[in-house]
Design a protein around this motif. Structure first.
Motif, PDB file in Angstrom:
ATOM      1  N   THR A 130       0.863  -1.183   0.000  1.00  0.00           N
ATOM      2  CA  THR A 130       0.000   0.000   0.000  1.00  0.00           C
ATOM      3  C   THR A 130       0.893   1.225   0.000  1.00  0.00           C
ATOM      4  N   SER A 131       0.382   2.320  -0.533  1.00  0.00           N
ATOM      5  CA  SER A 131       1.117   3.589  -0.430  1.00  0.00           C
ATOM      6  C   SER A 131       0.671   4.374   0.799  1.00  0.00           C
ATOM      7  N   PHE A 132      -0.391   3.911   1.452  1.00  0.00           N
ATOM      8  CA  PHE A 132      -0.925   4.625   2.615  1.00  0.00           C
ATOM      9  C   PHE A 132       0.039   4.558   3.796  1.00  0.00           C
ATOM     10  N   CYS A 133       0.119   5.653   4.529  1.00  0.00           N
ATOM     11  CA  CYS A 133       0.912   5.661   5.759  1.00  0.00           C
ATOM     12  C   CYS A 133       0.086   6.292   6.874  1.00  0.00           C
ATOM     13  N   ASN A 134       0.263   5.773   8.066  1.00  0.00           N
ATOM     14  CA  ASN A 134      -0.480   6.279   9.222  1.00  0.00           C
ATOM     15  C   ASN A 134       0.138   7.533   9.813  1.00  0.00           C
ATOM     16  N   ILE A 135       1.306   7.953   9.306  1.00  0.00           N
ATOM     17  CA  ILE A 135       1.879   9.240   9.701  1.00  0.00           C
ATOM     18  C   ILE A 135       2.248  10.012   8.432  1.00  0.00           C
ATOM     19  N   SER A 160       7.441  14.810   6.746  1.00  0.00           N
ATOM     20  CA  SER A 160       7.535  15.940   5.823  1.00  0.00           C
ATOM     21  C   SER A 160       8.440  15.647   4.633  1.00  0.00           C
ATOM     22  N   TYR A 161       9.409  14.739   4.800  1.00  0.00           N
ATOM     23  CA  TYR A 161      10.359  14.480   3.727  1.00  0.00           C
ATOM     24  C   TYR A 161      10.056  13.196   2.943  1.00  0.00           C
ATOM     25  N   CYS A 162       8.928  12.559   3.176  1.00  0.00           N
ATOM     26  CA  CYS A 162       8.663  11.256   2.562  1.00  0.00           C
ATOM     27  C   CYS A 162       8.543  11.380   1.051  1.00  0.00           C
ATOM     28  N   ASN A 189      11.024  11.796  -5.867  1.00  0.00           N
ATOM     29  CA  ASN A 189       9.624  11.480  -6.105  1.00  0.00           C
ATOM     30  C   ASN A 189       8.720  12.554  -5.492  1.00  0.00           C
ATOM     31  N   ALA A 190       7.899  12.207  -4.491  1.00  0.00           N
ATOM     32  CA  ALA A 190       6.942  13.176  -3.953  1.00  0.00           C
ATOM     33  C   ALA A 190       7.588  14.271  -3.121  1.00  0.00           C
ATOM     34  N   ASN A 191       8.842  14.094  -2.697  1.00  0.00           N
ATOM     35  CA  ASN A 191       9.512  15.111  -1.883  1.00  0.00           C
ATOM     36  C   ASN A 191      10.321  16.040  -2.787  1.00  0.00           C
ATOM     37  N   THR A 192       9.891  17.264  -2.909  1.00  0.00           N
ATOM     38  CA  THR A 192      10.508  18.191  -3.866  1.00  0.00           C
ATOM     39  C   THR A 192      11.368  19.254  -3.201  1.00  0.00           C
ATOM     40  N   ASN A 193      11.522  19.202  -1.889  1.00  0.00           N
ATOM     41  CA  ASN A 193      12.369  20.160  -1.176  1.00  0.00           C
ATOM     42  C   ASN A 193      13.227  19.431  -0.149  1.00  0.00           C
ATOM     43  N   SER A 194      14.404  19.986   0.112  1.00  0.00           N
ATOM     44  CA  SER A 194      15.294  19.407   1.115  1.00  0.00           C
ATOM     45  C   SER A 194      16.083  20.513   1.785  1.00  0.00           C
ATOM     46  N   SER A 195      16.261  20.388   3.088  1.00  0.00           N
ATOM     47  CA  SER A 195      17.069  21.365   3.822  1.00  0.00           C
ATOM     48  C   SER A 195      18.535  21.303   3.417  1.00  0.00           C
ATOM     49  N   LEU A 196      18.930  20.228   2.720  1.00  0.00           N
ATOM     50  CA  LEU A 196      20.325  20.060   2.293  1.00  0.00           C
ATOM     51  C   LEU A 196      20.591  20.629   0.898  1.00  0.00           C
ATOM     52  N   GLY A 197      19.540  21.064   0.213  1.00  0.00           N
ATOM     53  CA  GLY A 197      19.708  21.617  -1.124  1.00  0.00           C
ATOM     54  C   GLY A 197      18.803  20.917  -2.114  1.00  0.00           C
ATOM     55  N   ILE A 198      18.506  21.578  -3.237  1.00  0.00           N
ATOM     56  CA  ILE A 198      17.551  21.021  -4.190  1.00  0.00           C
ATOM     57  C   ILE A 198      18.205  20.243  -5.324  1.00  0.00           C
ATOM     58  N   ARG A 199      19.507  20.436  -5.558  1.00  0.00           N
ATOM     59  CA  ARG A 199      20.229  19.627  -6.541  1.00  0.00           C
ATOM     60  C   ARG A 199      21.720  19.825  -6.317  1.00  0.00           C
ATOM     61  N   VAL A 200      22.508  18.865  -6.772  1.00  0.00           N
ATOM     62  CA  VAL A 200      23.910  18.831  -6.398  1.00  0.00           C
ATOM     63  C   VAL A 200      24.688  20.031  -6.918  1.00  0.00           C
ATOM     64  N   ASP A 201      24.352  20.537  -8.110  1.00  0.00           N
ATOM     65  CA  ASP A 201      25.118  21.665  -8.640  1.00  0.00           C
ATOM     66  C   ASP A 201      24.736  22.990  -7.979  1.00  0.00           C
ATOM     67  N   LEU A 202      23.721  22.931  -7.097  1.00  0.00           N
ATOM     68  CA  LEU A 202      23.331  24.127  -6.359  1.00  0.00           C
ATOM     69  C   LEU A 202      23.575  23.987  -4.859  1.00  0.00           C
TER      70      LEU A 202
END
Length: 391
Positions: free
Chosen positions: A9-14, A17-19, A193-206
């Motif tokens: 299943t793709s359902f999660c009970n929690i 934010s980064y899933c 995939n569904a997580n489009t933001n990260s506190s570590l940066g959005i792509r390696v060259d940035l």
């Protein structure tokens, strides 16, 4: 051993934010027909050799939400179709919140492996690992971990490192040691995939140089703090480095080939029976070029068929280019083998590129730190050791 990642299943009970899993509120689950086609097709095909073992990793949203009767049926179907008596291993990656005595009895009786998702001490865990109501889950998660332990079930931890985590190596290590986790593995917060933001940066060259510095300092301090406890708790990333570097020392021609970049090194089965290979994170991804990374379906394709499907060959062609580009551009290729290809795709939309944020941190920066640590204690590490000696 074959590794089959099953997403019932793709359902999660929690609601972490980064899933990266899409459709986490969708309660649709894998049907009995899909399970039956999966097991009859797998155990009845040449894909699984007669004496080969197979591991089923139950994953995706929260695998326990489909309930105990579902897994009792799984074991019955495997018993029915496993005519050659292949050795079967089951592993669950869980947030733990649904655990009770019945689950513990089942895990113990069936001798399954359990991985526990927990992000360290409460003040860090509860930033991102929250319920659908927005409240932190740490206290209840720890109650369930203690329940596992009281039932004699050992469980390693999987911890996601955000930028905030990098400030607290001592607190993180103390938490896992004091709570007697036998092992911990670290993922980094990834664009995937569904997580489009990260506190570590959005792509390696940035990625900001401060993130690299902070990650380097975290690994360095964590390693020094961990050394006195190295016989008590394993750190997946450290053990991985020691294992592959030791093989390189013994054989200068050694090259690692991680499962995630091997053709069918990992096969992922989605809840509707769709099949994908390489990294499990590709399952559910959207891509016109790669047909959403679906290479077949257990309801209409055999495991033998998928190796010649047009969809698979398209992905394979670019995966091979990815590995070639990694080899030509990275001094650590022999020890890495092109890992984190899924991160490359999700950061750049170009699977053939050689580098991602995860690779920059968990391979290049981490390996730099560990090589420096070993060099400071062993001189030249090992006479003749060169990470690029076969090139």
């Amino acid at each position: 051993m074959k590794l089959i990642v099953v997403q019932p299943t793709s359902f999660c009970n929690i609601n972490c934010s980064y899933c990266y899993v899409p459709n986490r509120s969708d309660k649709t689950r894998m049907s009995k027909d899909t399970l039956e086609n999966l097991f009859s097709g797998l155990f009845g095909s040449a894909f699984l050799e007669e004496n080969e073992s197979v591991e089923f990793l139950w994953h995706s949203g929260e695998p326990l939400v489909v309930g105990l009767p579902f897994y009792r049926e799984v074991f019955e179907l495997i018993e029915k179709y496993n005519k050659n008596k292949n050795i079967v291993v089951h592993s669950f990656q869980t947030n733990g919140l649904l655990l009770n005595e019945d689950w513990c009895n089942f895990f113990r009786t069936k001798k399954v492996n359990v991985g526990f998702s927990i992000d360290g001490p409460e003040f860090l865990h509860d930033i991102n690992r929250v319920g659908w109501n927005g409240k932190g889950t740490h206290r209840e998660v720890m109650e369930k971990y203690c329940l596992l332990r009281s039932n004699g079930i050992s469980s390693g931890a999987l911890c996601v490192l955000t930028r905030e985590h990098l400030r607290y190596p001592k607190e993180i290590l103390n938490f896992f040691v004091e709570n007697r986790f036998p092992s911990v593995g670290f993922n980094v917060e990834e664009i995937e995939n569904a997580n489009t933001n990260s506190s570590l940066g959005i792509r390696v060259d940035l990625i900001h140089s401060d993130v690299i510095t902070e990650f380097r300092e975290f690994v360095s301090e964590f390693y020094d703090l961990w050394l006195p406890y190295s016989g008590i708790i394993d750190v997946r990333e450290f053990q991985d480095f020691f294992n592959v570097s030791h093989k390189k020392i013994l054989d200068p021609l050694y090259r690692r080939t991680p499962d995630e970049v091997q053709d069918f090194g990992i096969v992922t089965v989605q809840k509707d029976g769709s099949l994908s290979t390489y990294s499990p994170e590709f399952a559910g991804a959207k891509s016109d070029k790669y047909s959403d990374f679906v290479i077949g379906n257990v309801h209409r394709d055999t495991f033998s068929d998928i190796s010649s499907s047009k969809q698979f060959l398209t992905i394979k062609n670019d995966m091979d280019k990815h590995k070639e580009n990694c080899e030509n551009s990275c001094q650590y290729f022999d020890l890495c083998g092109g890992s984190y290809a899924s991160n490359v795709f999700f950061e750049t939309s170009d699977l053939t590129r050689p580098e991602s944020t995860a690779c920059r941190l968990l391979r290049k920066t981490l390996y730099d730190v560990l090589l420096e640590k070993l060099a400071s204690t062993q001189g030249n590490i090992e006479s003749g050791f060169s990470i690029k000696s076969s090139h």
